[in-house]
Design a protein around this motif. Structure first.
Motif, PDB file in Angstrom:
ATOM      1  N   ALA A 255       0.824  -1.206   0.000  1.00 18.16           N
ATOM      2  CA  ALA A 255       0.000   0.000   0.000  1.00 18.16           C
ATOM      3  C   ALA A 255       0.861   1.260   0.000  1.00 18.16           C
ATOM      4  O   ALA A 255       0.583   2.230  -0.727  1.00 18.16           O
ATOM      5  N   LEU A 256       1.923   1.254   0.784  1.00 16.04           N
ATOM      6  CA  LEU A 256       2.784   2.433   0.850  1.00 16.04           C
ATOM      7  C   LEU A 256       3.591   2.603  -0.439  1.00 16.04           C
ATOM      8  O   LEU A 256       3.835   3.736  -0.882  1.00 16.04           O
ATOM      9  N   ALA A 257       4.000   1.493  -1.033  1.00 16.67           N
ATOM     10  CA  ALA A 257       4.725   1.587  -2.309  1.00 16.67           C
ATOM     11  C   ALA A 257       3.826   2.187  -3.389  1.00 16.67           C
ATOM     12  O   ALA A 257       4.269   3.014  -4.208  1.00 16.67           O
ATOM     13  N   SER A 258       2.549   1.807  -3.374  1.00 13.32           N
ATOM     14  CA  SER A 258       1.605   2.353  -4.352  1.00 13.32           C
ATOM     15  C   SER A 258       1.405   3.853  -4.135  1.00 13.32           C
ATOM     16  O   SER A 258       1.402   4.641  -5.091  1.00 13.32           O
ATOM     17  N   LEU A 259       1.257   4.263  -2.874  1.00 16.03           N
ATOM     18  CA  LEU A 259       1.087   5.682  -2.567  1.00 16.03           C
ATOM     19  C   LEU A 259       2.330   6.477  -2.972  1.00 16.03           C
ATOM     20  O   LEU A 259       2.230   7.573  -3.554  1.00 16.03           O
ATOM     21  N   ALA A 260       3.515   5.941  -2.653  1.00 17.22           N
ATOM     22  CA  ALA A 260       4.759   6.637  -2.999  1.00 17.22           C
ATOM     23  C   ALA A 260       4.913   6.792  -4.507  1.00 17.22           C
ATOM     24  O   ALA A 260       5.387   7.828  -5.004  1.00 17.22           O
ATOM     25  N   ALA A 261       4.501   5.777  -5.248  1.00 21.90           N
ATOM     26  CA  ALA A 261       4.672   5.814  -6.693  1.00 21.90           C
ATOM     27  C   ALA A 261       3.634   6.685  -7.393  1.00 21.90           C
ATOM     28  O   ALA A 261       3.946   7.389  -8.359  1.00 21.90           O
ATOM     29  N   GLU A 262       2.381   6.664  -6.868  1.00 28.97           N
ATOM     30  CA  GLU A 262       1.282   7.321  -7.573  1.00 28.97           C
ATOM     31  C   GLU A 262       0.866   8.658  -6.955  1.00 28.97           C
ATOM     32  O   GLU A 262       0.165   9.448  -7.587  1.00 28.97           O
ATOM     33  N   GLY A 263       1.258   8.875  -5.699  1.00 28.66           N
ATOM     34  CA  GLY A 263       0.841  10.104  -5.025  1.00 28.66           C
ATOM     35  C   GLY A 263      -0.626  10.119  -4.651  1.00 28.66           C
ATOM     36  O   GLY A 263      -1.204  11.163  -4.319  1.00 28.66           O
ATOM     37  N   THR A 264      -1.274   8.955  -4.649  1.00 30.14           N
ATOM     38  CA  THR A 264      -2.681   8.820  -4.282  1.00 30.14           C
ATOM     39  C   THR A 264      -2.948   7.359  -3.960  1.00 30.14           C
ATOM     40  O   THR A 264      -2.212   6.464  -4.413  1.00 30.14           O
ATOM     41  N   THR A 265      -3.982   7.110  -3.168  1.00 32.07           N
ATOM     42  CA  THR A 265      -4.407   5.726  -2.928  1.00 32.07           C
ATOM     43  C   THR A 265      -5.530   5.317  -3.863  1.00 32.07           C
ATOM     44  O   THR A 265      -5.930   4.154  -3.872  1.00 32.07           O
ATOM     45  N   ALA A 266      -6.060   6.254  -4.640  1.00 35.98           N
ATOM     46  CA  ALA A 266      -7.112   5.929  -5.604  1.00 35.98           C
ATOM     47  C   ALA A 266      -6.579   4.931  -6.623  1.00 35.98           C
ATOM     48  O   ALA A 266      -5.503   5.120  -7.198  1.00 35.98           O
ATOM     49  N   GLY A 267      -7.316   3.855  -6.810  1.00 35.69           N
ATOM     50  CA  GLY A 267      -6.901   2.845  -7.772  1.00 35.69           C
ATOM     51  C   GLY A 267      -5.869   1.874  -7.256  1.00 35.69           C
ATOM     52  O   GLY A 267      -5.380   1.041  -8.020  1.00 35.69           O
ATOM     53  N   SER A 268      -5.511   1.960  -5.972  1.00 41.23           N
ATOM     54  CA  SER A 268      -4.523   1.023  -5.430  1.00 41.23           C
ATOM     55  C   SER A 268      -5.062  -0.402  -5.488  1.00 41.23           C
ATOM     56  O   SER A 268      -6.228  -0.650  -5.168  1.00 41.23           O
ATOM     57  N   PRO A 269      -4.223  -1.355  -5.885  1.00 38.96           N
ATOM     58  CA  PRO A 269      -4.675  -2.754  -5.944  1.00 38.96           C
ATOM     59  C   PRO A 269      -4.733  -3.433  -4.579  1.00 38.96           C
ATOM     60  O   PRO A 269      -5.200  -4.567  -4.475  1.00 38.96           O
ATOM     61  N   VAL A 270      -4.268  -2.761  -3.527  1.00 37.63           N
ATOM     62  CA  VAL A 270      -4.210  -3.379  -2.203  1.00 37.63           C
ATOM     63  C   VAL A 270      -5.583  -3.265  -1.530  1.00 37.63           C
ATOM     64  O   VAL A 270      -6.112  -2.160  -1.392  1.00 37.63           O
ATOM     65  N   PRO A 271      -6.172  -4.382  -1.095  1.00 40.52           N
ATOM     66  CA  PRO A 271      -7.473  -4.309  -0.416  1.00 40.52           C
ATOM     67  C   PRO A 271      -7.374  -3.461   0.848  1.00 40.52           C
ATOM     68  O   PRO A 271      -6.370  -3.516   1.572  1.00 40.52           O
ATOM     69  N   ARG A 272      -8.429  -2.671   1.123  1.00 39.28           N
ATOM     70  CA  ARG A 272      -8.457  -1.833   2.325  1.00 39.28           C
ATOM     71  C   ARG A 272      -9.851  -1.838   2.917  1.00 39.28           C
ATOM     72  O   ARG A 272     -10.844  -1.926   2.204  1.00 39.28           O
ATOM     73  N   TYR A 273      -9.923  -1.721   4.249  1.00 40.28           N
ATOM     74  CA  TYR A 273     -11.194  -1.430   4.909  1.00 40.28           C
ATOM     75  C   TYR A 273     -11.565   0.011   4.594  1.00 40.28           C
ATOM     76  O   TYR A 273     -10.692   0.897   4.573  1.00 40.28           O
ATOM     77  N   ASP A 274     -12.856   0.273   4.392  1.00 37.93           N
ATOM     78  CA  ASP A 274     -13.282   1.672   4.326  1.00 37.93           C
ATOM     79  C   ASP A 274     -13.497   2.167   5.753  1.00 37.93           C
ATOM     80  O   ASP A 274     -13.401   1.405   6.724  1.00 37.93           O
ATOM     81  N   MET A 275     -13.767   3.461   5.906  1.00 39.98           N
ATOM     82  CA  MET A 275     -13.846   4.037   7.247  1.00 39.98           C
ATOM     83  C   MET A 275     -15.013   3.471   8.049  1.00 39.98           C
ATOM     84  O   MET A 275     -14.922   3.316   9.269  1.00 39.98           O
ATOM     85  N   GLN A 276     -16.118   3.147   7.388  1.00 45.51           N
ATOM     86  CA  GLN A 276     -17.243   2.570   8.116  1.00 45.51           C
ATOM     87  C   GLN A 276     -16.869   1.213   8.699  1.00 45.51           C
ATOM     88  O   GLN A 276     -17.216   0.892   9.844  1.00 45.51           O
ATOM     89  N   GLN A 277     -16.140   0.422   7.939  1.00 48.58           N
ATOM     90  CA  GLN A 277     -15.688  -0.869   8.462  1.00 48.58           C
ATOM     91  C   GLN A 277     -14.754  -0.687   9.657  1.00 48.58           C
ATOM     92  O   GLN A 277     -14.834  -1.428  10.647  1.00 48.58           O
ATOM     93  N   LEU A 278     -13.873   0.302   9.591  1.00 51.44           N
ATOM     94  CA  LEU A 278     -12.987   0.567  10.718  1.00 51.44           C
ATOM     95  C   LEU A 278     -13.772   1.020  11.937  1.00 51.44           C
ATOM     96  O   LEU A 278     -13.494   0.592  13.072  1.00 51.44           O
ATOM     97  N   HIS A 279     -14.748   1.912  11.728  1.00 50.18           N
ATOM     98  CA  HIS A 279     -15.577   2.381  12.839  1.00 50.18           C
ATOM     99  C   HIS A 279     -16.227   1.201  13.566  1.00 50.18           C
ATOM    100  O   HIS A 279     -16.245   1.144  14.802  1.00 50.18           O
ATOM    101  N   LEU A 280     -16.782   0.275  12.798  1.00 49.71           N
ATOM    102  CA  LEU A 280     -17.460  -0.867  13.401  1.00 49.71           C
ATOM    103  C   LEU A 280     -16.471  -1.812  14.071  1.00 49.71           C
ATOM    104  O   LEU A 280     -16.759  -2.380  15.126  1.00 49.71           O
ATOM    105  N   LEU A 281     -15.292  -1.965  13.486  1.00 50.64           N
ATOM    106  CA  LEU A 281     -14.293  -2.862  14.055  1.00 50.64           C
ATOM    107  C   LEU A 281     -13.851  -2.405  15.436  1.00 50.64           C
ATOM    108  O   LEU A 281     -13.690  -3.219  16.355  1.00 50.64           O
ATOM    109  N   VAL A 282     -13.656  -1.107  15.616  1.00 49.05           N
ATOM    110  CA  VAL A 282     -13.140  -0.615  16.894  1.00 49.05           C
ATOM    111  C   VAL A 282     -14.242  -0.332  17.915  1.00 49.05           C
ATOM    112  O   VAL A 282     -13.950   0.008  19.061  1.00 49.05           O
ATOM    113  N   GLY A 283     -15.515  -0.461  17.520  1.00 50.89           N
ATOM    114  CA  GLY A 283     -16.586  -0.350  18.502  1.00 50.89           C
ATOM    115  C   GLY A 283     -17.288   0.983  18.572  1.00 50.89           C
ATOM    116  O   GLY A 283     -17.869   1.322  19.610  1.00 50.89           O
TER     117      GLY A 283
END
Length: 296
Positions: A255-283
């Motif tokens: 994920a960090l290599a993609s951000l460093a290379a592209e200057g954005t996380t848009a279109g990154s091939p690395v799976p990520r939780y969205d913020m709603q999933q994180l909110h629910l995960l932490v309670g």
């Protein structure tokens, strides 16, 4: 409704083992991974000392994480998940009186099984070279002290030997038998080097009055066997301590290599939780429910 899990009831792990339910426990070391694993179909979780030392201190698993580091992390995880927690306690963090203190501290923290080793102190990760073990009589005394120190028999004592690498499999099996005789509930022969060695361990130790645990570390010293195969060989539990560490580090690097290379996380091939999933995960559900009831 409270979105946070309730800690596992005392004796839950022992009850599963007594019902002959094979236990698979992934390694956890911080709360995001612990919460994710807790929501999966696992019978227990395993707090890895390697993971705690690396994530909390940025140091190798070489006896550098102390009792306070490990006991406090164990408490946090045990009270933040709903599955029984098995926890690494290295060599007990000192002499025999320290082992007594460690056992009681882990039990009070809500851990359901504590792992103690026969290595010299400071210990090393069981899949690294140059590990040395204490004499057998000293190793047995550690287990005897641990068994006497616990408050309840529902708190399980795991006796691990690292003798295989330096002294051979015969010595490791002999130590496993001695640990079972000393009262260990679970015997752990670290880093067998072939499926045949796992077969011998299961065949020679399964009748000694203690359950057997296997450590699966892909790319480590042992071959990775399936849970089904380990059960066939006479084991009752298996831990996968590195599964989250290995996966998380690879994902973070990508994920960090993609951000460093592209200057954005848009279109990154690395799976990520969205913020709603994180909110629910932490309670955050619990926070929102509290605010709906009490906020003015």
């Amino acid at each position: 409704m409270n979105a946070l899990p309730c800690p596992a009831p005392a004796g839950a792990l022992r009850a599963r083992l007594q019902r002959r339910e094979f236990v698979v426990a992934p390694g956890v070391y911080e709360m995001l991974g612990a919460r994710i694993a807790d929501r999966m179909d696992f019978a227990a979780l395993y707090m890895t000392g390697y993971g705690v030392s690396a994530s909390h201190l940025g140091l190798p698993d070489a006896g550098l994480a102390g009792y306070t580091d490990m006991q406090q992390r164990a408490r946090t995880i045990a009270h933040g998940v709903g599955k029984p927690l098995i926890a690494d306690a290295d060599t007990g963090f000192g002499g025999l009186i320290n082992i007594r203190h460690t056992v009681r501290g882990y039990e009070e923290a809500g851990v359901q099984a504590i792992q103690l080793e026969d290595q010299e102190s400071p210990k090393k990760c069981g899949h690294t070279p140059n590990r040395r073990v204490v004499p057998l009589a000293d190793a047995v005394r550690r287990i005897e002290v641990a068994v006497e120190a616990r408050r309840s028999r529902d708190f399980l004592i795991i006796a691990r030997t690292d003798a295989r690498t330096a002294l051979g499999l015969d010595e490791a099996i002999a130590r496993g038998k001695a640990f079972a005789k000393a009262g260990a509930d679970i015997v752990f022969v670290e880093s067998p080097e072939s499926e045949e060695e796992f077969r011998r361990i299961g065949g020679e130790l399964a009748g000694e009055g203690a359950w057997l645990i296997a450590n699966m570390v892909p790319t480590g010293r042992s071959p990775e066997l399936s849970a089904r195969r380990l059960e066939e060989l006479g084991f009752a539990l298996a831990i996968w301590p590195a599964v989250l560490m290995q996966s998380a580090c690879a994902a973070m690097a990508a994920a960090l290599a993609s951000l460093a290379a592209e200057g954005t996380t848009a279109g990154s091939p690395v799976p990520r939780y969205d913020m709603q999933q994180l909110h629910l995960l932490v309670g955050f559900e619990d926070v929102w429910a509290f605010e709906r009831r009490w906020a003015q």
